[in-house]
Design an enzyme around this catalytic site. Structure first.
Site, PDB file in Angstrom:
ATOM      1  N   CYS A 153      -5.174  -3.031   3.315  1.00  0.00           N
ATOM      2  CA  CYS A 153      -4.892  -2.738   4.821  1.00  0.00           C
ATOM      3  C   CYS A 153      -6.012  -2.831   5.695  1.00  0.00           C
ATOM      4  CB  CYS A 153      -4.267  -1.280   4.616  1.00  0.00           C
ATOM      5  SG  CYS A 153      -3.192  -1.063   6.265  1.00  0.00           S
ATOM      6  N   LYS A 200      -9.832   1.701  -1.821  1.00  0.00           N
ATOM      7  CA  LYS A 200      -9.846   1.276  -0.559  1.00  0.00           C
ATOM      8  C   LYS A 200     -11.358   1.706  -0.149  1.00  0.00           C
ATOM      9  CE  LYS A 200      -7.302   1.435   3.791  1.00  0.00           C
ATOM     10  NZ  LYS A 200      -5.979   2.169   4.274  1.00  0.00           N
ATOM     11  N   GLU A 203       0.790  -1.334  -0.005  1.00  0.00           N
ATOM     12  CA  GLU A 203       0.192   0.150  -0.142  1.00  0.00           C
ATOM     13  C   GLU A 203       0.928   1.246  -0.056  1.00  0.00           C
ATOM     14  OE1 GLU A 203      -3.452   1.907   2.535  1.00  0.00           O
ATOM     15  OE2 GLU A 203      -1.964   0.765   3.652  1.00  0.00           O
TER      16      GLU A 203
END
Length: 264
Positions: free
Chosen positions: A148, A112, A43
């Site tokens: 994440c 995300k 990321e």
């Protein structure tokens, strides 16, 4: 799913974007030399994980970093899961991942969904959340892609399983405090939940802008066993992911049968 070799790359995010791009290109080539068929980046590998840098380093769609990733995938003849980078679109910035095939063609993108908003830090101060979730197809199988903080939401990972995923990629940048407490735990839990391989490359720790990174890039097998842990330094690994491991884990513990048969 077919057996294939996955590469994970652990790099520090420097304050010089061109240096980050050059290092990425070098390490992807090294992974290819170790016979990687697919390589996954961390990321925000091209951008220090700080809100000020998200704004400073953000690119338009199909910008410099996108073109570099496409070129690297094509030159090495690999699939490239491009970790994530900050992308500007319609007045917003997204934490976005792109997937490229062996010819350098984009085959999937994911922004995300769950932003890292915790006590003392809010990713949403600069980043907007994505709205869609899915899987991407290759000749090796169907794969999920999260980023994440998504690791903390098991329902997302069950959706990947429902969509037929057998490997789930989760490029990450955990900080020391949360990483020490939860990074291994979350990756192992999501592997056990879904009976998938979980592949989570992270930013390396250094003495500069990545000094608070937890690092410890992981590959976890479908039983929850940690197959790779890259520690803290800049590093890479290539591991063969085996169809039989996924198949046997699902035969031994037929969770989906229980889900279909249960009555609440």
């Amino acid at each position: 799913m077919k057996d294939f070799n996955v590469g994970i790359i652990q790099l520090p995010a420097k304050g010089d974007k061109k240096e980050n791009l050059k290092t990425m290109e070098e390490y992807v080539s090294r992974a290819k030399e170790k016979n990687a068929d697919l390589v996954c980046l961390p990321e925000m590998w091209n951008c220090p994980y700080q809100n000020s840098y998200f704004t400073k380093f953000a690119e338009e769609d199909f910008g410099e970093t996108y073109e570099k990733m496409s070129k690297v995938a094509k030159e090495n003849g690999i699939y490239l899961v491009g970790g994530s980078i900050p992308i500007k679109s319609e007045g917003k910035i997204y934490n976005r991942s792109y997937v490229f095939d062996k010819s350098g063609r984009e085959i999937y993108r994911y922004s995300k969904i769950n932003l890292f908003d915790i006590e003392g830090y809010k990713e949403s101060d600069t980043i907007s959340g994505g709205k869609s979730l899915g899987v991407f197809e290759t000749e090796y199988g169907n794969f999920g892609l999260a980023i994440c903080f998504d690791l903390r939401f098991p329902e997302l990972f069950q959706t990947f399983r429902d969509y037929g995923a057998e490997v789930i990629f989760s490029p990450s940048t955990f900080m020391k405090k949360t990483g020490e407490a939860h990074f291994h735990l979350l990756n192992r839990a999501r592997a056990v939940d879904t009976q998938c391989y979980i592949v989570s490359p992270t930013i390396a720790r250094d003495d500069e802008l990545s000094k608070n990174a937890y690092a410890h890039s992981l590959i976890v097998d479908p039983s929850g066993k940690i197959e790779v842990d890259l520690g803290e330094e800049k590093n890479l690994a290539v591991l063969k992911l085996e169809k039989e491991k996924v198949k046997r884990e699902r035969e031994k513990l037929p969770l989906e049968v229980s889900r279909k048969n249960r009555k609440l």
